[in-house]
Design an enzyme around this catalytic site. Sequence first.
Site, PDB file in Angstrom:
ATOM      1  N   SER A  85       0.808  -1.161   0.084  1.00  0.00           N
ATOM      2  CA  SER A  85       0.049  -0.028  -0.042  1.00  0.00           C
ATOM      3  C   SER A  85       0.623   1.217  -0.104  1.00  0.00           C
ATOM      4  CB  SER A  85      -0.983  -0.170   1.254  1.00  0.00           C
ATOM      5  OG  SER A  85      -1.930   0.904   0.913  1.00  0.00           O
ATOM      6  N   ASP A 141      10.158   5.407 -10.056  1.00  0.00           N
ATOM      7  CA  ASP A 141       9.887   6.054 -11.186  1.00  0.00           C
ATOM      8  C   ASP A 141      10.692   7.339 -11.342  1.00  0.00           C
ATOM      9  OD1 ASP A 141       8.416   3.824 -11.863  1.00  0.00           O
ATOM     10  OD2 ASP A 141       6.545   5.152 -12.207  1.00  0.00           O
ATOM     11  N   LYS A 164      -1.084  -3.832  -3.762  1.00  0.00           N
ATOM     12  CA  LYS A 164      -2.376  -3.253  -3.142  1.00  0.00           C
ATOM     13  C   LYS A 164      -2.250  -1.916  -3.319  1.00  0.00           C
ATOM     14  CE  LYS A 164      -5.696  -1.845  -0.780  1.00  0.00           C
ATOM     15  NZ  LYS A 164      -6.098  -0.202  -0.272  1.00  0.00           N
TER      16      LYS A 164
END
Length: 399
Positions: free
Chosen positions: A314, A325, A339
Amino acid sequence: MPAPPALCLRPRDPRRGAVLTLAFLAAVTAAAGTGCWDRAEPAAPAVRAAGAAAPVPAQEPAPRRASGTADREAVARAAAEAVAEGKSGKKAAQEVVSRSGDRWGTVYDQGEYAAFAEDLDGRWTGVGLWAERVRDGLIEVDKVQPDSPAARAGLRAGDRLLSVDGHAVTGLAVNDVVALLRGAAGTPVVLNLSRGGADLTETVRREELRADPVTVRRLPGGITVIKVASFTRGSGERVRAAVREAPAGAGVMLDLRGNPGGLVAEAVTAASAFLDGGLVATYDVRGEQRALYAAPGGDTARPLVALVDGGTMSAAELLTGALQDRGRAVAVGSRTFGKGSVQMPTALPDGSVAELTVGTYRTPGGRSLDGAGITPDLAAGDGAEERAATVLGGLGVGP
């Protein structure tokens, strides 16, 4: 550095926004004894700390519902009808949620939901054990918090919990077991357990317990290891402080292994320790896209490795995905849980609260983590920390 998605929108003023949650129920299973439920609040860097008691009223007009999620109005209507008939509103609402196929949706009573306020501060009243549901509905002790009532009574991981104050727990949901373990500080609770085929009974007294969500240690060569156990309130600033206090030029291992998530705002604050502003994640709420941004001024030069595993979930995945990224960190370990859905709390007529899935979030590069997780840049198992040190060594720091 990947560009933000074309449809990325800056978040609205958090004072006008509803409190948003990424309620990861598997974290309830993994951290049941501590009440470490996953929770998030929707903005960064300056989010309103609304706490756990700010669900969206069910009577407000509902935005467009995401496919595959429970209908908020139908859930509220079922609860109201049940209460009018003298039945359990929570149970009726949960039946609607279960039929909807909302994997992460659930319903809490007032007491369970009120406990979130303590959980978000990293404190709770209990006995200090983590419980999990295993085969055939059996409840086992997953781990025991050191120096807790459970630890002093000699409870161990692997003990089978049979009953709490005479209430059989086999077959119960883990959050129902947690409710039995909860209570006022100083009150006794009788635990009936099985260990190695022998039954034993222990009476312990509940205490107010605390967990330290962020711990810091140094490795030879000056590498700083920042372990974040969960994103409870204040943990993001703890990470930023640890980075500021790390030796100049030394690398950092951000250890997110086993982190079940927590407050998304805290994860965004932690990201701000390593980023100079910019996108952390986008998310949608019933089709409306929003975004989370790091605060400016983070340390963008210090070499960084993020340690992850299948227990990284999460909000911890959101942080890892942003650092990966943005080209800010090398992820080392194993694939994370996956999740990435967003839940929003809704107050029901009987005072219970339904947390229903309303959308998903994505990394700065546009990746959805829901069901997929994060693939580390470098796979590693038991020797993950050693491999991370090697990576940092290749970046010019460490031994």
